[in-house]
Design a protein around this motif. Structure first.
Motif, mmCIF file in Angstrom:
data_model
loop_
_atom_site.group_PDB
_atom_site.id
_atom_site.type_symbol
_atom_site.label_atom_id
_atom_site.label_comp_id
_atom_site.label_asym_id
_atom_site.label_seq_id
_atom_site.Cartn_x
_atom_site.Cartn_y
_atom_site.Cartn_z
ATOM 1 N N VAL A 1 0.843 -1.200 0.000
ATOM 2 C CA VAL A 1 0.000 0.000 0.000
ATOM 3 C C VAL A 1 0.877 1.247 0.000
ATOM 4 O O VAL A 1 1.845 1.324 0.764
ATOM 5 N N SER A 2 0.541 2.207 -0.851
ATOM 6 C CA SER A 2 1.218 3.510 -0.872
ATOM 7 C C SER A 2 0.170 4.607 -0.864
ATOM 8 O O SER A 2 -0.829 4.517 -1.588
ATOM 9 N N ARG A 3 0.421 5.639 -0.056
ATOM 10 C CA ARG A 3 -0.515 6.760 0.037
ATOM 11 C C ARG A 3 0.137 8.036 -0.475
ATOM 12 O O ARG A 3 1.342 8.228 -0.330
ATOM 13 N N CYS A 4 -0.673 8.900 -1.060
ATOM 14 C CA CYS A 4 -0.183 10.212 -1.456
ATOM 15 C C CYS A 4 0.128 11.018 -0.200
ATOM 16 O O CYS A 4 -0.446 10.789 0.868
ATOM 17 N N ARG B 1 -2.286 12.313 2.413
ATOM 18 C CA ARG B 1 -3.517 11.682 1.900
ATOM 19 C C ARG B 1 -4.283 12.605 0.955
ATOM 20 O O ARG B 1 -5.513 12.507 0.814
ATOM 21 N N ASN C 1 -6.240 8.785 -3.577
ATOM 22 C CA ASN C 1 -5.143 9.196 -2.703
ATOM 23 C C ASN C 1 -4.265 8.038 -2.227
ATOM 24 O O ASN C 1 -3.406 8.229 -1.369
ATOM 25 N N HIS C 2 -4.484 6.831 -2.750
ATOM 26 C CA HIS C 2 -3.597 5.725 -2.417
ATOM 27 C C HIS C 2 -3.772 4.576 -3.402
ATOM 28 O O HIS C 2 -4.729 4.554 -4.187
ATOM 29 N N HIS D 1 -3.251 0.143 -3.971
ATOM 30 C CA HIS D 1 -3.068 -1.193 -3.412
ATOM 31 C C HIS D 1 -2.530 -2.116 -4.508
ATOM 32 O O HIS D 1 -2.992 -2.061 -5.658
ATOM 33 N N LYS E 1 6.394 3.882 -8.693
ATOM 34 C CA LYS E 1 5.982 5.122 -8.036
ATOM 35 C C LYS E 1 6.811 6.333 -8.436
ATOM 36 O O LYS E 1 6.273 7.437 -8.595
ATOM 37 N N TRP F 1 4.485 10.983 -2.785
ATOM 38 C CA TRP F 1 4.075 9.824 -1.993
ATOM 39 C C TRP F 1 4.467 10.033 -0.531
ATOM 40 O O TRP F 1 5.493 10.629 -0.228
#
Length: 212
Positions: free
Chosen positions: A21-24, A27, A71-72, A74, A146, A164
């Motif tokens: 999982v990566s989030r901006c 968020r 905003n993320h 998976h 990314k 990120w």
């Protein structure tokens, strides 16, 4: 409690399945509709989806499920060190050139590798072994996925800084029940986030692609 070090989660020498999982940053909706400015960045979901498909064809990594939200993101990934070990040195070098070319065409695509460039890399056995490891590395897959998107988005927004929120988070899925539960969660995540009503409407997910 601080997060577990990546090296204690991912074993690069053993086939495993991981939920990544990566989030901006903060968020923020950097891949969706910004309510404050009214700007829509949905096209960045296309960037991520296209990059995922391209890298899946080059890495020894199976993309089992994915979901790109505003905003993320998976990804459910399976590393395949067993497959990359069967590739010839030349295939390893050529695949990595397609991922990180030393030269590019005006449109940004990789230039054709010359015979001299190929032989130079093949002569460095240490380099070839390093590239072989990268091609089945979850960490390298996520980095290559990314980083270009972040740079492209910053260029588009005429800003610098983080896109990120740090490195991706990952958890190993230890059995088929965990894989199934996680896959359902990822497939339905867009509905849970209120960005779709049904799996059929859940664009930018593996579920949508399977339905199509």
């Amino acid at each position: 409690m601080p997060p577990c070090p990546r090296k204690d989660i991912i074993d690069p020498d053993v086939v495993g399945i991981y939920h990544c999982v990566s989030r901006c940053v903060r968020r923020a909706l950097l891949c969706g509709l910004d309510a404050l400015t009214g700007q829509c960045f949905d096209h960045r979901k296309d960037w991520l989806e296209q990059a995922t498909a391209r890298l899946a064809a080059l890495f020894a990594i199976d993309v089992l499920d994915f979901c790109v939200l505003s905003n993320h993101i998976h990804h459910v990934l399976r590393n395949r060190p067993d497959i990359v070990e069967k590739w010839s040195d030349e295939e390893v070098v050529r695949r990595w050139w397609q991922i990180c070319p030393k030269r590019k065409e005006p449109d940004g695509s990789p230039s054709e590798m010359t015979e001299a460039e190929l032989q130079m890399q093949l002569s460095d056995k240490g380099l070839v072994q390093e590239l072989r490891g990268r091609l089945s590395s979850i960490s390298w897959f996520m980095k290559i996925l990314k980083e270009p998107v972040a740079k492209r988005a910053n260029l588009e927004d005429e800003v610098t800084g983080f896109f990120w929120d740090g490195r991706f988070r990952s958890i190993r899925l230890l059995d088929s029940a965990a894989v199934l539960a996680c896959s359902i969660y990822v497939d339905l995540n867009m509905i849970r986030a209120g960005q779709a009503k049904t799996p059929e409407d859940s664009r930018y997910t593996s579920a949508w692609h399977r339905i199509q």
